[in-house]
Design an enzyme around this catalytic site. Structure first.
Site, PDB file in Angstrom:
ATOM      1  N   HIS A 189      39.950  39.829  41.965  1.00 51.71           N
ATOM      2  CA  HIS A 189      39.727  39.228  40.644  1.00 51.71           C
ATOM      3  C   HIS A 189      40.750  39.788  39.648  1.00 51.71           C
ATOM      4  O   HIS A 189      41.435  39.030  38.958  1.00 51.71           O
ATOM      5  CB  HIS A 189      38.293  39.527  40.180  1.00 51.71           C
ATOM      6  CG  HIS A 189      37.986  39.121  38.768  1.00 51.71           C
ATOM      7  ND1 HIS A 189      37.153  38.065  38.467  1.00 51.71           N
ATOM      8  CD2 HIS A 189      38.400  39.617  37.578  1.00 51.71           C
ATOM      9  CE1 HIS A 189      37.075  37.931  37.150  1.00 51.71           C
ATOM     10  NE2 HIS A 189      37.822  38.877  36.585  1.00 51.71           N
ATOM     11  N   GLU A 190      40.861  41.105  39.600  1.00 53.44           N
ATOM     12  CA  GLU A 190      41.763  41.733  38.625  1.00 53.44           C
ATOM     13  C   GLU A 190      43.224  41.378  38.905  1.00 53.44           C
ATOM     14  O   GLU A 190      43.975  41.035  38.004  1.00 53.44           O
ATOM     15  CB  GLU A 190      41.574  43.251  38.622  1.00 53.44           C
ATOM     16  CG  GLU A 190      40.215  43.711  38.129  1.00 53.44           C
ATOM     17  CD  GLU A 190      39.841  43.158  36.758  1.00 53.44           C
ATOM     18  OE1 GLU A 190      40.739  42.827  35.967  1.00 53.44           O
ATOM     19  OE2 GLU A 190      38.638  43.029  36.486  1.00 53.44           O
ATOM     20  N   HIS A 240      44.274  38.019  37.690  1.00 54.38           N
ATOM     21  CA  HIS A 240      44.637  37.914  36.266  1.00 54.38           C
ATOM     22  C   HIS A 240      46.159  38.039  36.110  1.00 54.38           C
ATOM     23  O   HIS A 240      46.777  37.363  35.291  1.00 54.38           O
ATOM     24  CB  HIS A 240      43.939  38.991  35.433  1.00 54.38           C
ATOM     25  CG  HIS A 240      42.518  38.653  35.083  1.00 54.38           C
ATOM     26  ND1 HIS A 240      42.166  37.470  34.472  1.00 54.38           N
ATOM     27  CD2 HIS A 240      41.356  39.344  35.250  1.00 54.38           C
ATOM     28  CE1 HIS A 240      40.846  37.450  34.279  1.00 54.38           C
ATOM     29  NE2 HIS A 240      40.332  38.571  34.754  1.00 54.38           N
ATOM     30  N   GLU A 277      39.181  33.533  33.472  1.00 62.04           N
ATOM     31  CA  GLU A 277      38.143  34.273  34.184  1.00 62.04           C
ATOM     32  C   GLU A 277      37.766  33.569  35.485  1.00 62.04           C
ATOM     33  O   GLU A 277      37.577  34.192  36.530  1.00 62.04           O
ATOM     34  CB  GLU A 277      36.899  34.403  33.303  1.00 62.04           C
ATOM     35  CG  GLU A 277      36.841  35.688  32.530  1.00 62.04           C
ATOM     36  CD  GLU A 277      37.019  36.900  33.425  1.00 62.04           C
ATOM     37  OE1 GLU A 277      36.299  37.021  34.428  1.00 62.04           O
ATOM     38  OE2 GLU A 277      37.893  37.723  33.135  1.00 62.04           O
ATOM     39  N   HIS A 312      33.382  35.117  30.053  1.00 63.04           N
ATOM     40  CA  HIS A 312      32.663  35.298  31.317  1.00 63.04           C
ATOM     41  C   HIS A 312      31.411  34.420  31.380  1.00 63.04           C
ATOM     42  O   HIS A 312      30.715  34.410  32.386  1.00 63.04           O
ATOM     43  CB  HIS A 312      32.226  36.746  31.516  1.00 63.04           C
ATOM     44  CG  HIS A 312      33.346  37.727  31.546  1.00 63.04           C
ATOM     45  ND1 HIS A 312      33.882  38.272  30.408  1.00 63.04           N
ATOM     46  CD2 HIS A 312      34.032  38.267  32.581  1.00 63.04           C
ATOM     47  CE1 HIS A 312      34.848  39.122  30.737  1.00 63.04           C
ATOM     48  NE2 HIS A 312      34.962  39.128  32.054  1.00 63.04           N
TER      49      HIS A 312
HETATM   50 ZN   LIG Z   1      38.304  39.069  34.617  1.00 59.53          ZN
END
Ligand SMILES: [Zn+2]
Length: 342
Positions: free
Chosen positions: A167-168, A171, A194, A265
């Site tokens: 996930h990170e 980004h 997100e 989120h």
């Molecule tokens: Zn995130």
């Protein structure tokens, strides 16, 4: 030309959830959790300073270049260098987990999407662990990954969940792939930012576990929290599943539940669910058709993209890959229709 705000720092845990957890805590515990929230707000304010990483040197595809640093519970980044690509595992589990998770994510992007690291040019993947004291979050700060340890009471750490790591890192991929410097981390473009991270977080986890779309749990952040908080942060199959966490998952799964002015989120539940529905319609493994379509769509977006723009871009990508009028394009269109975007 618009002047766009850089997209990150981008966190895994929504501030709304941390606020709810703080409110139910008492005394010193509440104070500590509120201070962490302030720290996150401060980092968000600093985003202009973190900016974009300098373009990496062009490194041959397939050559991983990972480094892990130890912030030693401080907030200066990156911290002390503790592991490089060629070094053997160390005794610190968080260091090895950050290293291994970055490697699996790199391999997924390389092998499945033919992308050479975060920037597509072989950029080194830098991670810092043990950020701050008992810090209940992980984030991409525009140039590297940063992991807190969690306080042990609510969160048990962030490096042992592959979907959190992917996930990170995603980004970073979004920042380098959406023309114009990424998706602005606010409103619908922020929720899309997100969602893209949740999508590839889930897909990397499924790829690593060799799971079909039907076998997968579609949960984000399972395994980073204590039972006191719950089971996972979010569900792409069932956004807004009240049983997931103590504080309640506030995500809508369709436009009927869209929260005006909601956290990035929160409304990300809608495009998350669209991806889940498309992947289920396409069947098999999420990385065979659904993920490559979503990945190709990133290059067709712009920094202020809306959910409708994402629907259009993913349908266009499906047409480019499988043909106009193809079953794949219809499946993607149908998924966005089910969540009420088109
Ligand atoms: Zn995130």
């Amino acid at each position: 030309m618009h002047i766009h705000t850089p997209a990150c720092p981008c966190f895994i845990i929504p501030s709304s959830m941390l606020r709810k957890l703080a409110i139910q805590a008492d005394g010193a515990e509440r104070q500590r959790l509120l201070e962490q929230l302030e720290r996150s707000a401060f980092l968000r304010g600093q985003r202009a300073a973190s900016g974009l990483a300098a373009p990496g040197l062009l490194v041959a595809p397939g050559v991983r270049h990972r480094t892990v640093y130890d912030a030693h519970h401080g907030t200066r980044l990156p911290g002390k260098l503790v592991r490089t690509e060629t070094a053997a595992p160390v005794t610190d589990t968080a260091v090895n987990e950050a290293f291994d998770g970055a490697g699996t994510t790199y391999d997924f992007y390389q092998q499945i999407l033919k992308r050479n690291s975060i920037d597509g040019r072989g950029m080194g993947i830098d991670s810092s662990v043990h950020y701050s004291k008992r810090f209940n979050n992980a984030f991409w700060n525009g140039r590297q990954m940063v992991y807190g340890d969690g306080d042990g009471k609510l969160f048990t750490g962030f490096t042992h969940a592959l979907d959190v790591i992917a996930h990170e890192l995603t980004h970073g991929v979004t920042q380098y792939t959406v023309p114009g410097g990424g998706l602005v981390y606010d409103g619908q473009s922020g929720a899309l930012n997100e969602s893209m991270s949740d999508v590839f977080g889930a897909v990397v986890k499924q790829w690593h576990a060799k799971q079909t779309v039907r076998k997968a749990d579609w949960l984000i952040g399972a395994g980073i929290m204590t039972p006191a908080v719950g089971k996972a942060l979010r569900s792409m199959a069932d956004p807004g599943n009240a049983k997931l966490t103590w504080s309640g998952d506030d995500q809508p799964g369709t436009m009927r539940g869209y929260v005006e002015g909601g956290d990035v989120h929160t409304n990300s539940g809608i495009p998350n669910h669209a991806f889940y529905l498309a992947a289920m319609k396409l069947g098999g493994h999420s990385w065979d058709k659904a993920a490559p379509i979503w990945y190709q769509a990133l290059s067709l977006l712009h920094p202020d993209a809306t959910f409708a723009d994402a629907a259009q871009a993913t349908v266009k990508a499906a047409e480019l890959r499988h043909g106009a009028g193809s079953g794949e394009a219809a499946a993607v269109q149908g998924a966005w229709h089910e969540v009420g975007v088109v």
